[in-house]
Enzyme design. Structure first.
Site, PDB file in Angstrom:
ATOM      1  N   SER A 210      55.724   9.255  49.022  1.00  0.00           N
ATOM      2  CA  SER A 210      56.303   9.930  47.863  1.00  0.00           C
ATOM      3  C   SER A 210      56.165  11.445  48.056  1.00  0.00           C
ATOM      4  O   SER A 210      56.630  11.980  49.057  1.00  0.00           O
ATOM      5  CB  SER A 210      55.618   9.443  46.586  1.00  0.00           C
ATOM      6  OG  SER A 210      56.368   9.793  45.470  1.00  0.00           O
ATOM      7  N   ASP A 439      63.639   1.116  46.134  1.00  0.00           N
ATOM      8  CA  ASP A 439      62.791   2.171  45.567  1.00  0.00           C
ATOM      9  C   ASP A 439      63.307   2.505  44.170  1.00  0.00           C
ATOM     10  O   ASP A 439      64.468   2.887  44.012  1.00  0.00           O
ATOM     11  CB  ASP A 439      62.837   3.416  46.473  1.00  0.00           C
ATOM     12  CG  ASP A 439      61.803   4.455  46.085  1.00  0.00           C
ATOM     13  OD1 ASP A 439      61.665   4.748  44.878  1.00  0.00           O
ATOM     14  OD2 ASP A 439      61.131   4.984  46.989  1.00  0.00           O
ATOM     15  N   HIS A 478      58.989   1.625  45.337  1.00  0.00           N
ATOM     16  CA  HIS A 478      58.502   2.952  45.686  1.00  0.00           C
ATOM     17  C   HIS A 478      57.101   2.877  46.298  1.00  0.00           C
ATOM     18  O   HIS A 478      56.132   2.618  45.594  1.00  0.00           O
ATOM     19  CB  HIS A 478      58.492   3.843  44.450  1.00  0.00           C
ATOM     20  CG  HIS A 478      58.165   5.271  44.745  1.00  0.00           C
ATOM     21  ND1 HIS A 478      58.947   6.051  45.570  1.00  0.00           N
ATOM     22  CD2 HIS A 478      57.141   6.056  44.353  1.00  0.00           C
ATOM     23  CE1 HIS A 478      58.406   7.252  45.658  1.00  0.00           C
ATOM     24  NE2 HIS A 478      57.318   7.288  44.934  1.00  0.00           N
TER      25      HIS A 478
END
Ligand SMILES: *[C@@H]1O[C@H](CO)[C@@H](O)[C@H](O)[C@H]1NC(C)=O
Ligand SMILES: *[C@@H]1O[C@H](CO)[C@@H](O)[C@H](O)[C@H]1NC(C)=O
Ligand SMILES: *[C@@H]1O[C@H](CO)[C@@H](O)[C@H](O)[C@H]1NC(C)=O
Ligand SMILES: *[C@@H]1O[C@H](CO)[C@@H](O)[C@H](O)[C@H]1NC(C)=O
Ligand SMILES: *[C@@H]1O[C@H](CO)[C@@H](O)[C@H](O)[C@H]1NC(C)=O
Ligand SMILES: *[C@@H]1O[C@H](CO)[C@@H](O)[C@H](O)[C@H]1NC(C)=O
Ligand SMILES: *[C@@H]1O[C@H](CO)[C@@H](O)[C@H](O)[C@H]1NC(C)=O
Length: 552
Positions: A210, A439, A478
């Site tokens: 991320s 995601d 994610h």
């Protein structure tokens, strides 16, 4: 500025590492560690002491780790290490106080490597989660808060650190967040590692997902000599553009209808049902990476009038899907646009959970919007520079302004358009990146776009593959989660590439399906994708091969 700093520091570091000075290095006791002067950095304090029998917290602190599920399934052994804590600042005008934590395992447990770890959302680093995993594997490891906790007085995910008390942008902290803090961590971490063991780390790595993934990409482009290898998951590159995608569903919902989560989940399931077979395998996973075909074949309106069963406390409530629900879903899947129709950024990935950007919750009997938390702080502090700004009250015109200001103001510092990996390649660096195709926060198409740019820069996929590989993971959310098999150990694959010269041809991934049965995949390096052999067990990696499909 950052490059100036790098060019001052690097000659100094390499002199430390020359074979001659290496021979003179002796191990240093944990409580005797000290830092030489480093240009551009002023050390405020350095403390170090031995820690023995450390037991990391078994459950992650969910306040500080809102974005990544780091719950480990095994309890780490009790750990011993040299615990080094550093506070530093940059120039006097910066007024920043950066906290760096280094954990150095005993020489007998050290694997000879250094690993810097990254952050997530609006935080530059997490404590202690990623360091625990690294230490368990024998790494000397570190993390930094980048100064974004304001000397441990605020939660960085609020984004309030972006403004100084007088309302101007805190450029020092923005620079730390963008790239400087990971560079400082690399320089200081490698220096103290060499001092503690009496010889430098054989190899240095960065691992993050991320924002951590973005930090990895930025390190490769801006500080090409910091790391030999970088694992960058679901990178939040193109950050200034992401605002529009992350806030698009809340904006639409506050101006139309706020569906129960179960209703949005019903749309997601239908979408997976429609798009899953397009790749040839009915396995509950959308394995192609071009969402256009999938979304075009999906008619959200087809669900209008159907009844969704929603669990509410002890009872099950029946909710009828309306036309307004369907229109909302279709616009979310179309992606963020300006009032005049121009597209702002990619839409959320088809098959991704709506909980990421279109989260809702039932509060006191009514359904309310629950936006992705950091996006609120981004709008208030970074975009409008007004902590009192009513983000949820935003109209479509305000949204247009916010989306454009976000890009104009931060493209230079936090965008990824200018980044070039030539020096990283020339330095022998390797980057292993991966992105879940489901995601729920960051559209994989942004990462694919970056990779396409690198392919163009270097003359095609094979040239890019020499130092940078991107693996797409069908059904994975994610940084993990979702329905698909996620990478098992991307770092181990990277270490083999860096240290043994064996590039990852595929990336092993594992997960469980809805029935609790194990599913494996050997993920393909972009631009190849998984292709089903037409008859094997869809739960097994061996039933799929990697192929570059020219026309999907
Ligand atoms: C986090 O991961 C653990 C172990 O894989 C799993 O049991 C748990 O349900 C996950 N939590 C969330 C919120 O996804
Ligand atoms: C490491 O040292 C710092 C500073 O003394 C302390 O705050 C922290 O709790 C220590 N960490 C561990 C795991 O003992
Ligand atoms: C570092 O590399 C040297 C030389 O290849 C090797 O002898 C040594 O074992 C490595 N260090 C560790 C801790 O693995
Ligand atoms: C940071 O906070 C500590 C107390 O928690 C304090 O001793 C120290 O002076 C502060 N540092 C700065 C630079 O404000
Ligand atoms: C705001 O504060 C910063 C740091 O203290 C200072 O450099 C800047 O000049 C101030 N700007 C204004 C407009 O007051
Ligand atoms: C659920 O059922 C239990 C036992 O039947 C009861 O005590 C509880 O109040 C109920 N909760 C709700 C939210 O209705
Ligand atoms: C729910 O309603 C009660 C009574 O009106 C109120 O006191 C409470 O603050 C409300 N809770 C939330 C989360 O809005």
């Amino acid at each position: 500025m950052q490059l100036l700093l790098a060019s001052h520091v690097l000659p100094w570091l390499s002199s430390l590492w020359s074979p001659q000075s290496q021979a003179q290095l002796q191990p240093t006791a944990c409580d005797s560690l000290s830092l030489p002067s480093i240009p551009g950095i002023k050390i405020l304090s350095l403390t170090s002491h031995e820690v023995t029998h450390y037991h990391p917290p078994s459950t992650p602190d969910t306040d500080s780790i809102p974005l990544i599920n780091t719950t480990s399934t095994t309890t780490p052994p009790d750990l011993s290490f040299c615990n080094v804590t550093i506070h530093l600042t940059h120039s006097p005008s910066d007024h920043d106080t950066v906290y760096i934590s280094l954990w150095l395992p005993p020489a007998s447990a050290w694997n000879g490597r250094f690993q810097a770890t990254g952050g997530g959302g609006l935080a530059a680093g997490y404590f202690p989660g990623p360091q625990v995993s690294a230490l368990v594997e024998g790494y000397a490891t570190g993390a930094t808060d980048g100064g974004l906790t304001l000397n441990n007085t605020i939660e960085p995910q609020t984004g309030s650190w972006a403004l100084r008390p007088n309302g101007t942008l805190n450029t020092a902290l923005l620079t730390n967040y963008a790239h400087r803090s990971i560079h400082d961590l690399a320089v200081i971490g490698k220096t103290l590692t060499a001092q503690f063991y009496g010889r430098p780390a054989n190899h240095s790595y960065f691992k993050g997902c991320s924002t951590g993934g973005r930090q990895g990409y930025f390190a490769a482009a801006l500080y090409p000599n910091d790391f030999d290898g970088i694992v960058a998951g679901a990178p939040a590159i193109h950050l200034p553009h992401l605002f529009s995608e992350l806030f698009w569903p809340p904006l639409l919902m506050t101006h139309s209808v706020v569906p129960r989560g179960c209703v949005l989940e019903a749309f997601r399931k239908k979408l997976v049902e429609v798009c899953d077979p397009l790749d040839g395998a009915v396995d509950g996973l959308i394995s192609g990476y071009w969402p256009k075909k999938c979304v075009q074949g999906f008619q959200a309106g087809g669900l209008v009038g159907s009844v969704v069963e929603c669990a509410e406390g002890n009872r099950t409530e029946k909710v009828v899907v309306t036309d307004a629900h369907a229109q909302l879903v279709q616009r979310i899947l179309d992606g963020p646009r300006l009032g005049d129709g121009r597209k702002l950024w990619h839409a959320m990935a088809p098959g991704a959970s709506f909980k990421g950007t279109a989260g809702t919750a039932v509060v006191n009997g009514s359904v309310v919007v629950q936006p992705f938390f950091p996006v609120i702080g981004w709008a208030k502090n970074f975009v409008f520079q007004d902590p009192a700004y009513d983000v949820m009250g935003m109209g479509f015109e305000d949204f247009d302004e916010a989306a454009l200001v976000s890009i104009e103001k931060f493209q230079g510092l936090l965008g990824s358009e200018q980044h070039y990996l030539g020096e990283f390649r020339d330095a022998g660096g390797k980057m292993l990146s991966w992105h879940g195709l489901a995601d729920e926060l960051i559209p994989p198409l942004g990462t694919i776009g970056y990779r396409e740019g690198v392919q163009e820069d270097f003359g095609g996929p094979e040239a890019a593959d020499q130092f940078y590989r991107l693996f797409l993971a069908p059904g994975v959310g994610h940084c993990g989660g979702g329905d698909g098999p996620a990478p098992v150990d991307a770092l181990a694959a990277l270490v083999r590439w860096v240290e043994e010269g064996v590039p990852p041809e595929t990336l092993a991934a594992e997960g469980v399906d809805g029935k609790g049965e194990k599913v494996t995949r050997a993920l393909c390096p972009y631009p190849a994708q998984l292709v089903y052999d037409g008859h094997g067990d869809v739960k097994k990696a061996g039933s799929f091969r990697c192929e570059v499909l020219t026309d999907e």
